[in-house]
Design a protein around this motif. Sequence first.
Motif, PDB file in Angstrom:
ATOM      1  N   PHE A 129       1.019  -1.216  -0.113  1.00 52.55           N
ATOM      2  CA  PHE A 129      -0.027   0.066  -0.010  1.00 52.55           C
ATOM      3  C   PHE A 129       0.693   1.173  -0.010  1.00 52.55           C
ATOM      4  O   PHE A 129       2.070   1.139   0.440  1.00 52.55           O
ATOM      5  CB  PHE A 129      -0.776   0.095   1.351  1.00 52.55           C
ATOM      6  CG  PHE A 129      -1.795  -1.303   1.453  1.00 52.55           C
ATOM      7  CD1 PHE A 129      -2.921  -1.503   0.610  1.00 52.55           C
ATOM      8  CD2 PHE A 129      -1.479  -2.113   2.199  1.00 52.55           C
ATOM      9  CE1 PHE A 129      -3.670  -2.631   0.890  1.00 52.55           C
ATOM     10  CE2 PHE A 129      -2.162  -3.301   2.482  1.00 52.55           C
ATOM     11  CZ  PHE A 129      -3.537  -3.436   1.644  1.00 52.55           C
ATOM     12  N   THR A 180      -9.887  -2.113  -3.025  1.00 51.13           N
ATOM     13  CA  THR A 180      -9.212  -2.186  -4.241  1.00 51.13           C
ATOM     14  C   THR A 180     -10.204  -2.768  -5.239  1.00 51.13           C
ATOM     15  O   THR A 180      -9.972  -2.803  -6.369  1.00 51.13           O
ATOM     16  CB  THR A 180      -8.038  -3.009  -4.150  1.00 51.13           C
ATOM     17  OG1 THR A 180      -8.103  -4.207  -3.689  1.00 51.13           O
ATOM     18  CG2 THR A 180      -6.892  -2.458  -3.383  1.00 51.13           C
ATOM     19  N   PRO A 230      -1.761  -0.457  -5.058  1.00 46.02           N
ATOM     20  CA  PRO A 230      -1.886  -1.432  -4.060  1.00 46.02           C
ATOM     21  C   PRO A 230      -1.985  -2.646  -4.544  1.00 46.02           C
ATOM     22  O   PRO A 230      -2.378  -3.036  -5.761  1.00 46.02           O
ATOM     23  CB  PRO A 230      -3.644  -1.274  -3.509  1.00 46.02           C
ATOM     24  CG  PRO A 230      -4.191  -0.371  -4.986  1.00 46.02           C
ATOM     25  CD  PRO A 230      -3.106   0.208  -5.662  1.00 46.02           C
TER      26      PRO A 230
END
Length: 372
Positions: free
Chosen positions: A165, A351, A320
């Motif tokens: 992340f 996500t 991500p």
Amino acid sequence: MTVSDSVSMGRRIAEARSRSGLTQADLASAISLDRSVLAKIENGGRRVSALELARIATTLGERIEWFVMETPPAIVSHRNLEEPGAESPTIDRAIERVAFNVEFASQRDERWVTRSIDTLPRPRNSDEAEASSVTARSLLKLDDVAPLVDVARTFSDLGLLVFAFDLGRDAADAASVLLDRGGVAVVNGHLHVGRRRLAAAHELGHFLFADEYSVDWRVSDWGDDNAWEARLDRFARALLLPATGLTRMWADLEARGDDLRAKCVKVGSAFRVDMSTLARRLVEIGMIAQSEGRQVRAIRTTRADIVEFNLIVPDDLAAPYLPRPYEESVLRIYRHEMVSPARATDLLFDTWSEEDLPVLPNLPESAIWNLV
């Protein structure tokens, strides 16, 4: 498991408040509560209402489940020893959320499989760190020449799930925690790809040597070669740049007449490491002098290099990033209707959107009897 008693809940609130840098007066003012009331809540003398907890979570930037779910034992044991996240509360929160979500999915997914491997003895010096990297590459089914291409996919085969992340430039490089089955790591996706890969390899070391919980502030900046983190860093470099493979490619390029810069650019691309990591590795195995190491660190791969040398442009752990085995697990428990669409996207760290989830078939009316 959930936190149900007032004392544990109060301790969680106090810990989150302290980690955010707020005083009791600051937090009480932000949630429109008297400071003495908040003090009683933190001391376990008064239960917190659902509305108050929601306000506290919002103000402190925590998720509500962090307050009501039991923290993984490894994180608890770490916190009993020292204050967590003093250097990087951002990554501290990220690794906790990952640990919660992975444990949640693994406990509900009948097909969850984590390979069981014996932990490795801790290296006591640089030579043992090198030897440990050879053992690790064997576990990863790599020889002593081949580059380690996809670190996250490869590490998942050993039971370490690596997430990435973008945590910003001020957050730590990486963190990891051992779970009841396997382990999880979070890499700061804000880093350049070479640093991301080094950080992941460093966390594999923590995993294989059974460090319960670790937050690594700046991987590759350890100066004392006798320190534990420095030995882990040596292990990580050796894992990514095996001495045999590195010396072989270096010799081949030298035989072709490539200068120092060309050799470094090509080797860095092939083994997918940054120049700082390559420089330290070349120096520590005696292939270049310290003075040349400084030259290597200053090298930057250009767009022309990529075209003229036909280089690989890696993008491992681009944020991500969620490991595929984990995504598959979340989809399985969603298909079995163990979680709602909203909970599934939460488990997937937002996500995915709900529209990305598979369409579930409508059950016949008779299916109600299976529930009864």
